[in-house]
Scaffold this motif. Sequence first.
Motif, PDB file in Angstrom:
ATOM      1  N   PRO A  75       5.068  -1.165   8.261  1.00  0.00           N
ATOM      2  CA  PRO A  75       5.280  -2.253   7.666  1.00  0.00           C
ATOM      3  C   PRO A  75       4.753  -3.719   8.706  1.00  0.00           C
ATOM      4  O   PRO A  75       4.661  -4.529   8.045  1.00  0.00           O
ATOM      5  CB  PRO A  75       6.809  -2.480   7.529  1.00  0.00           C
ATOM      6  CG  PRO A  75       7.240  -1.198   7.761  1.00  0.00           C
ATOM      7  CD  PRO A  75       6.231  -0.336   8.403  1.00  0.00           C
ATOM      8  N   ALA A  96      -1.325  -4.512   1.548  1.00  0.00           N
ATOM      9  CA  ALA A  96      -0.763  -4.550   2.475  1.00  0.00           C
ATOM     10  C   ALA A  96      -0.468  -6.057   3.135  1.00  0.00           C
ATOM     11  O   ALA A  96      -1.404  -6.617   3.125  1.00  0.00           O
ATOM     12  CB  ALA A  96      -1.497  -3.865   3.590  1.00  0.00           C
ATOM     13  N   GLU A 100       6.044  -6.759   5.746  1.00  0.00           N
ATOM     14  CA  GLU A 100       6.575  -6.447   4.247  1.00  0.00           C
ATOM     15  C   GLU A 100       7.769  -5.551   4.429  1.00  0.00           C
ATOM     16  O   GLU A 100       7.979  -4.897   5.462  1.00  0.00           O
ATOM     17  CB  GLU A 100       5.633  -5.597   3.557  1.00  0.00           C
ATOM     18  CG  GLU A 100       5.033  -4.207   4.111  1.00  0.00           C
ATOM     19  CD  GLU A 100       3.916  -3.683   3.456  1.00  0.00           C
ATOM     20  OE1 GLU A 100       3.163  -4.412   2.779  1.00  0.00           O
ATOM     21  OE2 GLU A 100       3.474  -2.630   4.040  1.00  0.00           O
ATOM     22  N   ASN A 102      10.909  -2.544   3.076  1.00  0.00           N
ATOM     23  CA  ASN A 102      10.674  -1.321   3.019  1.00  0.00           C
ATOM     24  C   ASN A 102      10.460  -1.091   1.366  1.00  0.00           C
ATOM     25  O   ASN A 102       9.742  -0.122   1.091  1.00  0.00           O
ATOM     26  CB  ASN A 102      12.057  -0.664   3.306  1.00  0.00           C
ATOM     27  CG  ASN A 102      11.905   0.452   4.130  1.00  0.00           C
ATOM     28  OD1 ASN A 102      11.044   0.252   5.115  1.00  0.00           O
ATOM     29  ND2 ASN A 102      12.543   1.457   4.218  1.00  0.00           N
ATOM     30  N   TYR A 105       6.815  -1.945   1.048  1.00  0.00           N
ATOM     31  CA  TYR A 105       6.131  -0.845   1.709  1.00  0.00           C
ATOM     32  C   TYR A 105       5.746   0.299   0.717  1.00  0.00           C
ATOM     33  O   TYR A 105       4.585   0.784   0.663  1.00  0.00           O
ATOM     34  CB  TYR A 105       6.773  -0.365   2.952  1.00  0.00           C
ATOM     35  CG  TYR A 105       6.171   0.793   3.815  1.00  0.00           C
ATOM     36  CD1 TYR A 105       4.903   0.526   4.520  1.00  0.00           C
ATOM     37  CD2 TYR A 105       6.576   1.837   3.377  1.00  0.00           C
ATOM     38  CE1 TYR A 105       4.421   1.598   5.324  1.00  0.00           C
ATOM     39  CE2 TYR A 105       5.962   3.080   4.332  1.00  0.00           C
ATOM     40  CZ  TYR A 105       4.952   2.858   5.194  1.00  0.00           C
ATOM     41  OH  TYR A 105       4.219   3.836   5.848  1.00  0.00           O
TER      42      TYR A 105
END
Length: 412
Positions: A75, A96, A100, A102, A105
């Motif tokens: 992340p 992406a 970010e 979880n 992600y």
Amino acid sequence: MEYHIKDINLADIGIKRIEWSGNFMKVLKMLSQEYKDKLNGIRISACLHVTAETANLIIALKESGASVRLCASNPLSTQDDIASALVKYYNVEVFAIRGEDNTTYYEHIYKCLEFKPHITLDDGADLTSYAHINNMTNGIVGGTEETTTGVIRLKSMQKENILRYPIIAVNDSRTKYLFDNRYGTGQSTIDGILRATNILIPGKVVVICGYGYCGKGIAMRAKGMGARVIITEIDPIRALEAFYDGYEVMPVNQAIKIADIVITATGNKNVVDKEDLLSAKDGVILANSGHFDVEINKKALYELSESYEQIRENVIQFNLKNNKRIFLLADGRLVNLVSAEGHPAEVMDMSFSNQYYSVIYILNNKLENKVYTLPYEVDMKIAELKLKSLGIQIDKLTKEQEEYLKSWREGT
Ligand code: ADE
């Protein structure tokens, strides 16, 4: 075209950095010319650190005919300008964003699998394990894995008989681990620590946990810069290797009492645990170079602290209840990718040539649902191309020497 990135306006910075890295990735370019159009109609989903070097791999795959989706393998390692340039200038669907959470992600990983790839490229095995857990492996004919931690996870899946497609362990090629893990991690880890802290290395006690190829590389560079290096290990042979390479060897709990900097590179969890944090010298700097942010027990660090504060980009100061201070770099995540730019392009050239060749290999061979290493000849080919790109020539065995190596009659 679908994508989810931070800011498309960063593309002009990103493209310059991609081109700069490309100057040092000659083997990858030679391979993609050799296999031009061989990937027509192939869909590839890649879960890799979104860096300038990864961009060059994705471009090579696209130039060979593949369509590619890319998401991050960590992340915090995404370089937003690179993500943006890939979308704007190379029409790659990128999911992406640096920082970010979880949930995002894994949403990004989902987007890559929703693409119905024929091949997955992975770094740490999050994409592959997500595909398996969520029943999204249909149509996938093979995958690759970049790093030691990912290969360990995938071999566990193989052992449990649940692997549903073959994997090429890129990490296990000699043209990968001998260079990327050693010289790449060695340099970029020190780079990350220096960019985060701007401290002087000479005279510092640097403790390196783990003496695999990553630990070896970090130790070599720290020693070269004038640090007093201590190694911690659990493997007796590696511990001996470290000792005879000229380092002190001791358990983490002893080493941390005198350490100025501790760097973890083991692939295991809680290597710097609660008891170690309590023993640490005031002002110790903790950094992790392993794939996941589990090597330093962050939970314990928060529990032991009265307060904490971000004091520089990528540095958090923890004020412990025992009146000592601990500085954590890059939130305990890969320090080389979070506070620097990852390994230099010259070593990624070989790692990503292995990735590229693995895709060709998967398509041209009938493989079982197992973890494979690329054949010896491929490793040799990549090494030869790298030497060629560097303008280095080497000797060849003479006929007489070849015969000598095959015979057993000649002795004293
Ligand atoms: N892993 C380590 N360094 C890297 C880089 N520069 N790009 C992609 N993955 C990496």
